[in-house]
Design a protein around this motif. Sequence first.
Motif, PDB file in Angstrom:
ATOM      1  N   ASP A 194      77.749  37.655 -19.450  1.00 25.97           N
ATOM      2  CA  ASP A 194      77.414  37.753 -18.023  1.00 25.97           C
ATOM      3  C   ASP A 194      77.383  36.347 -17.424  1.00 25.97           C
ATOM      4  N   ARG A 195      78.276  36.082 -16.495  1.00 28.21           N
ATOM      5  CA  ARG A 195      78.312  34.765 -15.825  1.00 28.21           C
ATOM      6  C   ARG A 195      77.320  34.691 -14.668  1.00 28.21           C
ATOM      7  N   GLY A 196      76.582  35.753 -14.406  1.00 27.46           N
ATOM      8  CA  GLY A 196      75.592  35.744 -13.328  1.00 27.46           C
ATOM      9  C   GLY A 196      76.174  35.967 -11.954  1.00 27.46           C
ATOM     10  N   GLY A 197      77.460  36.331 -11.897  1.00 32.25           N
ATOM     11  CA  GLY A 197      78.083  36.552 -10.585  1.00 32.25           C
ATOM     12  C   GLY A 197      78.583  35.285  -9.925  1.00 32.25           C
ATOM     13  N   ARG A 198      78.671  34.183 -10.675  1.00 30.61           N
ATOM     14  CA  ARG A 198      79.099  32.915 -10.089  1.00 30.61           C
ATOM     15  C   ARG A 198      80.287  32.350 -10.869  1.00 30.61           C
ATOM     16  N   GLY A 199      80.991  31.413 -10.230  1.00 31.09           N
ATOM     17  CA  GLY A 199      82.134  30.788 -10.881  1.00 31.09           C
ATOM     18  C   GLY A 199      81.879  29.379 -11.348  1.00 31.09           C
ATOM     19  N   ASP A 200      80.644  28.834 -11.137  1.00 36.96           N
ATOM     20  CA  ASP A 200      80.347  27.446 -11.498  1.00 36.96           C
ATOM     21  C   ASP A 200      79.618  27.365 -12.840  1.00 36.96           C
ATOM     22  N   LEU A 201      80.163  28.014 -13.847  1.00 37.23           N
ATOM     23  CA  LEU A 201      79.539  28.033 -15.163  1.00 37.23           C
ATOM     24  C   LEU A 201      79.753  26.706 -15.885  1.00 37.23           C
ATOM     25  N   THR A 202      78.670  26.124 -16.426  1.00 33.78           N
ATOM     26  CA  THR A 202      78.746  24.906 -17.229  1.00 33.78           C
ATOM     27  C   THR A 202      77.873  25.078 -18.468  1.00 33.78           C
ATOM     28  N   TYR A 203      78.009  24.088 -19.384  1.00 33.22           N
ATOM     29  CA  TYR A 203      77.246  24.142 -20.634  1.00 33.22           C
ATOM     30  C   TYR A 203      76.561  22.793 -20.855  1.00 33.22           C
ATOM     31  N   ARG A 204      75.485  22.833 -21.656  1.00 35.47           N
ATOM     32  CA  ARG A 204      74.755  21.611 -22.015  1.00 35.47           C
ATOM     33  C   ARG A 204      74.404  21.688 -23.500  1.00 35.47           C
ATOM     34  N   GLY A 205      74.688  20.575 -24.190  1.00 33.12           N
ATOM     35  CA  GLY A 205      74.395  20.513 -25.618  1.00 33.12           C
ATOM     36  C   GLY A 205      73.142  19.714 -25.896  1.00 33.12           C
ATOM     37  N   ALA A 258      66.825  35.081  10.149  1.00 37.42           N
ATOM     38  CA  ALA A 258      67.939  34.140  10.072  1.00 37.42           C
ATOM     39  C   ALA A 258      68.579  34.136   8.693  1.00 37.42           C
ATOM     40  N   TYR A 259      67.935  34.722   7.716  1.00 37.74           N
ATOM     41  CA  TYR A 259      68.520  34.837   6.386  1.00 37.74           C
ATOM     42  C   TYR A 259      67.863  36.012   5.684  1.00 37.74           C
ATOM     43  N   CYS A 260      68.481  36.456   4.579  1.00 37.75           N
ATOM     44  CA  CYS A 260      67.958  37.591   3.819  1.00 37.75           C
ATOM     45  C   CYS A 260      67.456  37.076   2.476  1.00 37.75           C
ATOM     46  N   PRO A 261      66.161  37.191   2.163  1.00 42.22           N
ATOM     47  CA  PRO A 261      65.649  36.722   0.871  1.00 42.22           C
ATOM     48  C   PRO A 261      66.283  37.493  -0.280  1.00 42.22           C
ATOM     49  N   CYS A 262      66.446  36.777  -1.391  1.00 38.27           N
ATOM     50  CA  CYS A 262      67.028  37.400  -2.580  1.00 38.27           C
ATOM     51  C   CYS A 262      66.017  38.356  -3.216  1.00 38.27           C
ATOM     52  N   ARG A 263      66.563  39.371  -3.842  1.00 39.29           N
ATOM     53  CA  ARG A 263      65.714  40.301  -4.590  1.00 39.29           C
ATOM     54  C   ARG A 263      65.182  39.615  -5.848  1.00 39.29           C
ATOM     55  N   PRO A 264      64.111  40.136  -6.431  1.00 38.77           N
ATOM     56  CA  PRO A 264      63.557  39.511  -7.650  1.00 38.77           C
ATOM     57  C   PRO A 264      64.618  39.386  -8.737  1.00 38.77           C
ATOM     58  N   GLY A 265      64.651  38.205  -9.380  1.00 36.43           N
ATOM     59  CA  GLY A 265      65.609  37.946 -10.448  1.00 36.43           C
ATOM     60  C   GLY A 265      66.924  37.367  -9.958  1.00 36.43           C
ATOM     61  N   TYR A 266      67.113  37.307  -8.651  1.00 35.19           N
ATOM     62  CA  TYR A 266      68.344  36.766  -8.085  1.00 35.19           C
ATOM     63  C   TYR A 266      67.996  35.544  -7.228  1.00 35.19           C
ATOM     64  N   HIS A 267      68.965  34.640  -7.078  1.00 27.33           N
ATOM     65  CA  HIS A 267      68.696  33.373  -6.389  1.00 27.33           C
ATOM     66  C   HIS A 267      69.942  32.909  -5.650  1.00 27.33           C
ATOM     67  N   ARG A 268      69.717  31.939  -4.757  1.00 30.30           N
ATOM     68  CA  ARG A 268      70.807  31.185  -4.141  1.00 30.30           C
ATOM     69  C   ARG A 268      70.612  29.710  -4.500  1.00 30.30           C
ATOM     70  N   ALA A 269      71.716  29.030  -4.771  1.00 29.85           N
ATOM     71  CA  ALA A 269      71.651  27.589  -5.007  1.00 29.85           C
ATOM     72  C   ALA A 269      71.438  26.871  -3.680  1.00 29.85           C
ATOM     73  N   ASP A 270      70.952  25.635  -3.764  1.00 33.44           N
ATOM     74  CA  ASP A 270      70.721  24.858  -2.544  1.00 33.44           C
ATOM     75  C   ASP A 270      72.011  24.665  -1.744  1.00 33.44           C
ATOM     76  N   SER A 271      73.137  24.656  -2.420  1.00 33.47           N
ATOM     77  CA  SER A 271      74.413  24.452  -1.734  1.00 33.47           C
ATOM     78  C   SER A 271      75.028  25.750  -1.230  1.00 33.47           C
ATOM     79  N   ASP A 272      74.438  26.880  -1.564  1.00 30.50           N
ATOM     80  CA  ASP A 272      74.988  28.164  -1.117  1.00 30.50           C
ATOM     81  C   ASP A 272      74.669  28.394   0.350  1.00 30.50           C
ATOM     82  N   PRO A 273      75.637  28.898   1.131  1.00 31.86           N
ATOM     83  CA  PRO A 273      75.344  29.228   2.534  1.00 31.86           C
ATOM     84  C   PRO A 273      74.485  30.476   2.622  1.00 31.86           C
ATOM     85  N   PRO A 274      73.820  30.721   3.763  1.00 31.14           N
ATOM     86  CA  PRO A 274      72.941  31.897   3.892  1.00 31.14           C
ATOM     87  C   PRO A 274      73.669  33.222   3.732  1.00 31.14           C
TER      88      PRO A 274
END
Length: 942
Positions: free
Chosen positions: A345-356, A297-313
């Motif tokens: 490298d943004r990691g392949g995503r568009g939801d980049l944020t920063y924390r100080g 029902a879904y494809c697991p991510c390769r090592p070093g890669y992830h999906r966020a909880d809000s990401d669809p399968p």
Amino acid sequence: MRAPAGSCWFLLVPAEVLMNTKLETSDLRWTTYPADDPQWEEVSGLDDESNSVRTYEICSPNSATAYWLRTRWIPRRAATTLYVEIRFTMMECSGLNQRHCKETFNLYHYQSDADEATPTHPAWMENPYTKVATVAADHLLSVSRDRGGERRSNVKLLRLEPLRGAGLYLAFHSQGACMALLSVRVFYRKCPPLRRAFASFPETIPHSLVEQAQGVCVENAVTPPGEQSRPPSMLCGEDGQWVGQPTSSCACRPGYEAGETDVRCRACPSGQFKAGSGPGGCSPCPAYSNTQIPGSAYCPCRPGYHRADSDPPHAACTRPPSAPRSIVSQINDTMVTLEWSEPLDRGGRGDLTYRGLVGSCSPCDDSIVYRPVQRGLTQRRVVVRGLRPHTRYTFTVQSLNGVSAVSQSEPASDRVNVTTSRDVPPPVSSLRRAAASETSLTLEWTPPLLQNQYQVLDYQLRYSPKEAGQWQYVSTRSSSLVLTGLQRASRYQVQVRARSQAGYGSFSAVSSFNTHPDGTGLKSVLKLSPELHLFIFRQLISYRRAAEMRDKSGHYQMGQTMKVYIDPFTYEDPNEAVREFAKEIDASFVKIEEVIGAGEFGEVCRGRLRIPGRKENYVAIKTLKGGYTEKQRRDFLSEASIMGQFQHPNIIHLEGVITTSCPVMILTEFMENGALDSFLRMNDGQFTTIQLVGMLRGIAAGMKYLSDMSFVHRDLAARNILVNSNLVCKVSDFGLSRFLTENSSDPTYTSSLGGKIPIRWTAPEAIAYRKFTSASDAWSYGIVMWEVMSYGERPYWDMSNQDVINAIEQDYRLPPPPECPASLHALMLDCWQKERANRPRFCDVVAALDRLIRNPASLKTQAGGGACGPLLDQRIPPPLSSCGSVSEWLRAIKMERYEQSFLQPLHQDLLRVGVTLAGHQKKILSSIQTLRIHKTPPTLLY
């Protein structure tokens, strides 16, 4: 249903045979009548295929006597419809030349639960036998034809329904026919096993046109979401054919797709997946993911890669970003501006944020402030204020995206070291209370001593109710400050800090101070007569209330028991009202189960609320649909700010709100029986009069509570009353409700924008002038009484709104509903008084209903059937609230001789407080005499 002669189309349908004489090899031994003149004769013969069969023959064309032939008992098994196939031959009457000859016979049946027939039971007549049909031959045999000619037989198919007994008998009735029964077959049809639309149905016997056959989903198929409790079903037709398509269709489960047809589901091959159930096919695994297991029902991510909880399968797997680059700092005394460049490298995503983050400070107090924010930064610049002078800081900036939280590694970061300069003021000391009242605190403190050339520019003080933790800030240039608009008898936490050219110093230690309880400022009032005491007390309360209503917080409490509603729209920030009156609930505590309706702002659902440490309970959930404006959000949450102020068993209870996640929700207690109007219509005539009066009493008690809080509902109707499983009625829906302001003794609400008004429930003055009061709510309550006693009938029936307005202006009032007690209709008419001052208050309504409940006999006289008692008991002296002055009240209770004696102490009281001029005394006494005491809040009478 009749088939042509010789037709065998029905044999193609699966059938279960209950009797077939064609297969019998021995005597049938059926019963004939009359027994002493048996005309039906059992003989051996040949059928159309020259097979030997047992037949019955009869030839009585010269007799009008009825001759009967009855089969053995035939069990019907599970069938409710049986078919009878009769093969026979019939002689032509013209060649026989007999007066009583007929070319037809009758078929009857008799149902029974056992083989109970005898030669004399049942009686040989149409009742108790049931006639099926009169059977006529399509082909007749002629005596003039050659004996070697064609002898065509007749085939008739007849249907028997509905059948209820365990079995039946067939009876053949001849009255002058010359015929032969070649064979009789009794059977019922069945729908064959079927696989269709990924559902499997067993062999099924048809029962009725509306009863569906139940099936199951085929292997690796499931019902779609929302239909888990509905197995697939399909109609088995009477002819043994499946009709239409299955309802509540099955679909291939996640990880499986349809095969070549719609009867099986096959697993997705390795390297492919299917996330949801439904008609879609398998898809290749997204980027940086794979699966080796068929049926995934879904494809697991390769090592070093992830999906966020809000990401669809079906989303590609991504990784955290690299570190921000080139942090640049600019120091300005105790303020630092940090800027940096985007990660490579943004990691392949568009939801980049920063924390100080800030380190190397001991201790790091809460005076450090980030602008715009410390977390969730989207821009690459931040200003840090409130640092200590001459202190070395290490600032760290981290890069994050949607998968940083699920990654096991620390966020990538870069650092920079800075050292601040210049001295800020030291902490303020000796914070103390100089004075206090019920709603204010006067505070003083010792100015700090500066060790440099700078001076204190001003002070910032923050305060919060004890345990609240929500700070409010005020500034002053002096070393003292008066805090106003506070709550009575409450404890406050206070801190203060100084500011110089170098910036703010640290806050002082937390100090706690109390306001005075209610009434302490009035203990010095002279012990005057009750009437003058009341007059002075009322003036003090009026001035105090006016001052408090101007205060930002809007809090108001009278004495220790009287609570007044606070309009959430008076807050500069509506969210502040929500935080004050409604409890925020974690979204994880709520489980939505089903949608039960639709509201003005979105769907209304039923769900479960499970707060740790509390019992799980059902709740009603109002949701705010997506794409809302800020005004829609404010209007939606305003109802929660209103409901959160009410605590009464007949007012809908607010559980809390969810505002920190989507969708925004309002949670209230769940009322199992829904709205009162539809509940009454569904249970028309099912309740006793006492039960209905009990419902009305609960509504009146809730409205009394609202009226005592100076709150006007404006939309009181049975549709806005909710009923729980115990028949407890609760007032709800505060969408049209508004705060009732005090203006002398005439509290009203004026709608400046007009808007929709429920004409059939609204008082005349509210329709004409937009004047809403508790008296207009009393008018609406009379309409609710009429709705309840008529079991949800529409007020004024099919009259238009304009016709209703015209009729009310001409003094038309609704007549009593059927079987309505006269005392209740009299109470309705009291509520519909044209002059609002003449309508009963809700405390009067509750008292009147309590008297009716204690005296059920008073509910037996129906309206129009005789005299009815007055609403209020006239044996009780009229209350002071119904009189215009003290003198009028004394005359009403026949105590007018004490008028001068009663007023005499007032002159002495005026002299004691220094009113010596005769003209001033006369003016004050006149005001006291005309005082409308029934407009004074009850707590002021003590």
